[in-house]
Design a protein around this motif. Sequence first.
Motif, PDB file in Angstrom:
ATOM      1  N   GLY A 214      34.768  28.034  42.086  1.00 17.91           N
ATOM      2  CA  GLY A 214      34.506  29.043  41.070  1.00 17.91           C
ATOM      3  C   GLY A 214      34.452  30.444  41.647  1.00 17.91           C
ATOM      4  N   HIS A 215      33.747  30.580  42.783  1.00 19.75           N
ATOM      5  CA  HIS A 215      33.694  31.887  43.462  1.00 19.75           C
ATOM      6  C   HIS A 215      35.090  32.308  43.927  1.00 19.75           C
ATOM      7  N   SER A 216      35.848  31.349  44.452  1.00 23.00           N
ATOM      8  CA  SER A 216      37.204  31.651  44.924  1.00 23.00           C
ATOM      9  C   SER A 216      38.087  32.113  43.773  1.00 23.00           C
ATOM     10  N   ILE A 221      41.356  36.283  40.915  1.00 24.63           N
ATOM     11  CA  ILE A 221      41.714  37.039  39.711  1.00 24.63           C
ATOM     12  C   ILE A 221      41.491  38.534  39.935  1.00 24.63           C
ATOM     13  N   ALA A 222      40.367  38.876  40.566  1.00 26.29           N
ATOM     14  CA  ALA A 222      40.098  40.284  40.884  1.00 26.29           C
ATOM     15  C   ALA A 222      41.141  40.828  41.858  1.00 26.29           C
ATOM     16  N   GLN A 223      41.596  39.969  42.770  1.00 22.86           N
ATOM     17  CA  GLN A 223      42.615  40.383  43.738  1.00 22.86           C
ATOM     18  C   GLN A 223      43.904  40.754  43.028  1.00 22.86           C
ATOM     19  N   GLN A 224      44.303  39.976  42.001  1.00 23.03           N
ATOM     20  CA  GLN A 224      45.513  40.288  41.239  1.00 23.03           C
ATOM     21  C   GLN A 224      45.421  41.669  40.603  1.00 23.03           C
ATOM     22  N   ALA A 275      38.133  29.864  49.592  1.00 18.51           N
ATOM     23  CA  ALA A 275      39.237  28.903  49.545  1.00 18.51           C
ATOM     24  C   ALA A 275      39.359  28.140  50.853  1.00 18.51           C
ATOM     25  N   ASN A 276      39.132  28.806  51.974  1.00 15.43           N
ATOM     26  CA  ASN A 276      39.301  28.167  53.281  1.00 15.43           C
ATOM     27  C   ASN A 276      38.189  27.178  53.617  1.00 15.43           C
ATOM     28  N   VAL A 341      43.179  24.815  42.779  1.00 16.30           N
ATOM     29  CA  VAL A 341      42.272  25.677  42.014  1.00 16.30           C
ATOM     30  C   VAL A 341      42.622  27.144  42.216  1.00 16.30           C
ATOM     31  N   ASN A 342      42.945  27.520  43.469  1.00 14.55           N
ATOM     32  CA  ASN A 342      43.251  28.920  43.756  1.00 14.55           C
ATOM     33  C   ASN A 342      44.545  29.362  43.072  1.00 14.55           C
TER      34      ASN A 342
END
Length: 653
Positions: A214-216, A221-224, A275-276, A341-342
């Motif tokens: 969820g955090h990832s 989305i913010a990165q996009q 993600a990692n 998920v990512n």
Amino acid sequence: MTTNTAKVNKTPSLNEPKAKKKSPLLRILFDYIKMHHVAFIVSVICIFFSIVGNIAAPVILGSVTTELGNATKNGLATLTPEQIEDLHNMIQTNAFILIACYVCSIIGNFAYSQVTAIAGQEYMNDLRRHLFSHMEDLPIRYFDRNDKGDIMSVYINDVDTVRQLIIQSLNTIMICGLTFLSVFVLMAISSIYLTLIVLLGGIVMIIAVRHVGGHSSRNFIAQQKMIGKQEGFVEEMMIGLKVIKSFCHEEESKRDFDKINAELQDVGTKANSYANILMPILGNIGNILYVIVAVVGAVLNINNVYNPSAIAPTITIGIIVSFLPMVRQFTNTASEIANQVNSIAMAVGGTARVCAMLDEPKEVDDGYVTLVRAKYDDKGNIVECPEKESTIWAWKHPHSATHEITYTLLQGDIRMFDVDFAYNPDKIVLHHISLYAKPGQKVAFVGATGAGKTTITNLINRFYDIADGKVRYDGININKIRKKDLRRSLGMVLQDTNLFSGTIMDNIRYGKLDATDEECKAAAKLANADSFIERLPKGYDTYITNDGGNLSQGQRQLLSIARAAVNNAPVLILDEATSSIDTRTEKIVTEGMDNLMKGRTVFVIAHRLSTIQNSDVIMVLDHGTIIERGTHDELIAKKGTYYQLYTGAFELE
């Protein structure tokens, strides 16, 4: 004027309420499946075959182990030659079945990957075409309020997330889903008790995915969004590079970029950090689960062997041997699903931005009066005709009440009646503007920046619609004229020239796509562009790129004027058209334009008052209101604002 009978078809309103839309992600997926349903069904079938080998292996291995265990529980020495032969045949048969399953899996893998790649790329091609086509139909207001770099990011980054979703993630999810379901059913058939242990481990995995994933997802989305913001900033800096260097603003620009880049780094670091760590967490949960199942299975098997009378589930060696690979498949599949998920998170953000652009309302055009080629018949009436027979242009006006069609000669008579306009509802730009421009008249607008000069011309070609009042073109309300036909009748030369990648000839022909080379050259001569074009290495075939970066500003403006000249429209709008041309060239170009526009209507916006002295009427605007109007001599005689501007008592700015 002549009348013909015709039936007018009623078109549906563009403002009808729309049904509630599904989520952008599902909307894109359903759209893809609908457009390529055959390919989707074939890929699902191929995916089913691709997982056969993975599912069959533990089942066959468990079956062979159980058969061998049962046959050799009293020792190999006790077996007869016939029993040994049966065991050999059993092993051989199962080996062939397993090989056949793996071959089927390989073929399925190859087939679905090819089918998905072809269908996916076809859909991406259609999506990009749809996006671009829709963008061309959006109103000018949309581009006023949206950063162009952000729009470009939709085409580049957000569309790419759709590609990853359809071509990669969708297949992976379907493979993992079918594998997950199949393995779970096989485990439940083999041992419900061991399956419950695996199920508890799966719940722990879901909790980990929900928290960490969820955090990832939120950060991806913010990165996009930040990528779009960064691209918009870079584009703005590239366009204004000369200004940046002129004012030595490089360091400030670098600091601004570093700030945006740092924000992108921050959300990107958080997204990839979560993600990692997700995969190692799921991998370790899977390893622990594997060990627990192996230990519990071994304990239950030993208990069955040494204490047959005990109340406990029957666990054989064959069940354990087949169950452990299925546990590994179960956890690996769960990890692979979590790994998507990512991609899905980025696709959620990407599809939202793609659908947001597609959902932007198109430029509303409810006009029904069209521009057609026409001629005079023997009775002097205007009639529609093929282009090769045409001598004039005419407005084709259908009347729904009488079911008749009338034709009005295109002359270029434009009138405004008490027009109000505002870009924003809380700030009126034009107040009670009334004017008329008869065919052949030259109308000039003078005033300070922001007075509303360009806004008036934007209303004439309906880049924006008026808030109140009326605008009539040859006696027809321009709201009734179809926008493409309206703009086709107008020629525009703007202060900011826009040249496109192509030859000089291509850029002149942009004003009239069916113009011959001779017509383009005649227009260039009329605009006084022919002399510099002939001096270029390849003349009219010289290729220009980057908005004509290898030409001077004056040369670019001359090409823009030549483009309007080849259009030969009855109404010409010149918005600071000669601002980048020297005085000598300006005089020649102005004479050429005057010759071209004899009998036509011309609107001129100019800061150089010397260029508009021969206008039929000059209108002085101040804060969206016409405060003076008249000829040059009349306004000079009034000794008002225009007189003070002309004599230098006031400055236009």
